[in-house]
Design an enzyme around this catalytic site. Structure first.
Site, mmCIF file in Angstrom:
data_model
loop_
_atom_site.group_PDB
_atom_site.id
_atom_site.type_symbol
_atom_site.label_atom_id
_atom_site.label_comp_id
_atom_site.label_asym_id
_atom_site.label_seq_id
_atom_site.Cartn_x
_atom_site.Cartn_y
_atom_site.Cartn_z
ATOM 1 N N ASP A 158 7.151 7.843 0.866
ATOM 2 C CA ASP A 158 6.324 7.203 -0.167
ATOM 3 C C ASP A 158 4.855 7.595 -0.072
ATOM 4 O O ASP A 158 4.027 7.093 -0.843
ATOM 5 C CB ASP A 158 6.422 5.666 -0.044
ATOM 6 C CG ASP A 158 7.578 5.087 -0.860
ATOM 7 O OD1 ASP A 158 8.022 5.743 -1.828
ATOM 8 O OD2 ASP A 158 8.025 3.977 -0.525
ATOM 9 N N ARG A 182 6.057 2.006 5.589
ATOM 10 C CA ARG A 182 4.912 2.751 5.063
ATOM 11 C C ARG A 182 3.673 2.700 5.969
ATOM 12 O O ARG A 182 2.710 3.409 5.714
ATOM 13 C CB ARG A 182 4.547 2.233 3.648
ATOM 14 C CG ARG A 182 5.631 2.500 2.603
ATOM 15 C CD ARG A 182 5.072 2.436 1.187
ATOM 16 N NE ARG A 182 4.073 3.476 0.946
ATOM 17 C CZ ARG A 182 3.359 3.599 -0.171
ATOM 18 N NH1 ARG A 182 3.551 2.758 -1.161
ATOM 19 N NH2 ARG A 182 2.474 4.563 -0.302
ATOM 20 N N ARG A 211 2.666 -7.502 -2.634
ATOM 21 C CA ARG A 211 2.321 -6.593 -1.529
ATOM 22 C C ARG A 211 1.043 -7.005 -0.807
ATOM 23 O O ARG A 211 0.863 -6.661 0.352
ATOM 24 C CB ARG A 211 2.151 -5.178 -2.073
ATOM 25 C CG ARG A 211 3.412 -4.597 -2.695
ATOM 26 C CD ARG A 211 4.492 -4.455 -1.630
ATOM 27 N NE ARG A 211 5.650 -3.771 -2.155
ATOM 28 C CZ ARG A 211 5.751 -2.447 -2.245
ATOM 29 N NH1 ARG A 211 4.765 -1.670 -1.875
ATOM 30 N NH2 ARG A 211 6.856 -1.902 -2.722
ATOM 31 N N HIS A 240 2.716 -4.390 -7.963
ATOM 32 C CA HIS A 240 1.340 -3.987 -7.667
ATOM 33 C C HIS A 240 0.516 -4.231 -8.933
ATOM 34 O O HIS A 240 1.020 -4.007 -10.043
ATOM 35 C CB HIS A 240 1.239 -2.483 -7.379
ATOM 36 C CG HIS A 240 1.432 -2.062 -5.959
ATOM 37 N ND1 HIS A 240 2.010 -0.844 -5.632
ATOM 38 C CD2 HIS A 240 1.089 -2.647 -4.777
ATOM 39 C CE1 HIS A 240 2.028 -0.716 -4.315
ATOM 40 N NE2 HIS A 240 1.483 -1.784 -3.767
ATOM 41 N N CYS A 297 -0.499 5.696 -9.508
ATOM 42 C CA CYS A 297 -0.127 5.576 -8.088
ATOM 43 C C CYS A 297 -0.237 6.883 -7.332
ATOM 44 O O CYS A 297 -0.287 6.884 -6.105
ATOM 45 C CB CYS A 297 1.331 5.148 -7.959
ATOM 46 S SG CYS A 297 1.798 3.709 -8.870
HETATM 47 N N1 ARG Z 1 7.945 3.275 -3.562
HETATM 48 C C1 ARG Z 1 6.557 2.942 -3.470
HETATM 49 C C2 ARG Z 1 6.416 1.542 -2.930
HETATM 50 O O1 ARG Z 1 7.216 0.701 -3.264
HETATM 51 C C3 ARG Z 1 5.883 3.072 -4.799
HETATM 52 C C4 ARG Z 1 4.413 2.798 -4.754
HETATM 53 C C5 ARG Z 1 3.766 2.882 -6.095
HETATM 54 N N2 ARG Z 1 2.375 2.788 -6.010
HETATM 55 C C6 ARG Z 1 1.576 2.013 -6.744
HETATM 56 N N3 ARG Z 1 0.305 2.103 -6.591
HETATM 57 N N4 ARG Z 1 2.052 1.129 -7.589
HETATM 58 O O2 ARG Z 1 5.525 1.231 -2.172
#
Ligand code: ARG
Length: 274
Positions: free
Chosen positions: A61, A90, A141, A170, A266
């Site tokens: 990611d 991550r 998040r 997000h 993103c």
């Molecule tokens: N698969 C990634 C995650 O879930 C995607 C992140 C997308 N980034 C964003 N800025 N919305 O973290």
């Protein structure tokens, strides 16, 4: 931007990453790479300089470069706050961004030195175009209380925005700042108080159709200069609204990255030039 060489779906940390049968979606890497190259070329054509970080094995990611840091100016020098990623998978991405910023002389702060609260950089925290305050998305998040530390480190107030749609995990999936006066949002992604705050903060609020957002990630549009708007194709109503408001629209296919829950916004971090 981060090169997509190691991009894949190896785990699911948002609802987009699974197919209806519950299995992980599969990425077509050559296709993803071609899409990423076209997006990069589009920045070239808009005369924006792109710096690239190498992909790192084991961090599928990391290509989503918006999430690992929050960049700001402290009055004297460029600074970066390194995120505390919400998922263990991550967290290891941070070290590569730390090296990038240190090499360029940024003041670097690890959020984790101040608090254990999660925070995912420009995924959730966005500077208002006048630079006077931060829009702070929270709920999935990033935790609301992480912003106490963000506010202290940046010396900027934070306008909190509570996210309530799991598909919009997000802030940058449902809130696209276009210029100082204009934002585009998916209204149903926010609670009532947050919507009021958004309407008080912008003169013009373009409303994104929830289906256009879910399928085409319209809310992840990126406007680097108050004029050009880059977004994934498939949101005709939103494109018409953008054009009627005087923006120049550039469609760039990111369908492989949407499988992972991310699109144009993103896939980059805006940094200071030089
Ligand atoms: N698969 C990634 C995650 O879930 C995607 C992140 C997308 N980034 C964003 N800025 N919305 O973290």
């Amino acid at each position: 931007m981060v090169r997509p060489d190691c991009f894949k779906i190896a785990y699911a940390i948002n609802p987009h990453m699974r197919a209806p049968d519950g299995s992980l979606k599969r990425v077509d890497l050559p296709r993803a790479t071609a899409q990423w190259e076209r997006l990069r070329a589009l920045y070239d054509s808009l005369e924006m300089r792109v710096e690239m970080l190498a992909a790192e094995e084991g961090f599928p990611d990391m290509v989503f470069a918006a999430n690992q840091s929050f960049v700001f100016w402290d009055g004297e020098k460029p600074c970066a706050i390194l995120s505390t990623m919400a998922s263990a998978e991550r967290q290891g991405e941070i070290q590569f961004f730390e090296a990038y910023f240190k090499q360029r002389g940024y003041g670097v702060f690890h959020l984790s030195s101040y608090t254990t609260e999660p925070f995912e950089g420009n995924g959730d925290a966005l500077l208002h175009p006048n630079g006077a305050f931060i829009w702070g998305g929270h709920g999935y998040r990033t935790s609301e209380s992480a912003y106490e530390t963000i506010s202290r480190l940046t010396q900027l107030p934070v306008a909190p925005l509570r996210l309530i749609d799991p598909n919009c995990y997000h802030l940058d999936t449902c809130f696209a700042i276009l210029d100082e006066k204009t934002v585009a949002i998916q209204e149903s992604a926010f609670d009532a108080e947050s919507l009021k705050r958004i309407r008080a903060g912008f003169e013009r609020v373009l409303v994104i159709d929830p289906e256009e957002n879910r399928l085409a990630f319209a809310g992840n549009a990126f406007c680097p200069n108050g004029k050009d708007v880059i977004l994934n194709p498939g949101a005709p109503k939103f494109v018409a609204a953008l054009e009627a408001s005087g923006f120049r629209v550039h469609e760039s296919d990111t369908s492989e990255f949407i499988k992972s829950g991310g699109s144009v916004f993103c896939l980059k971090m805006v940094v200071f030039s030089g």
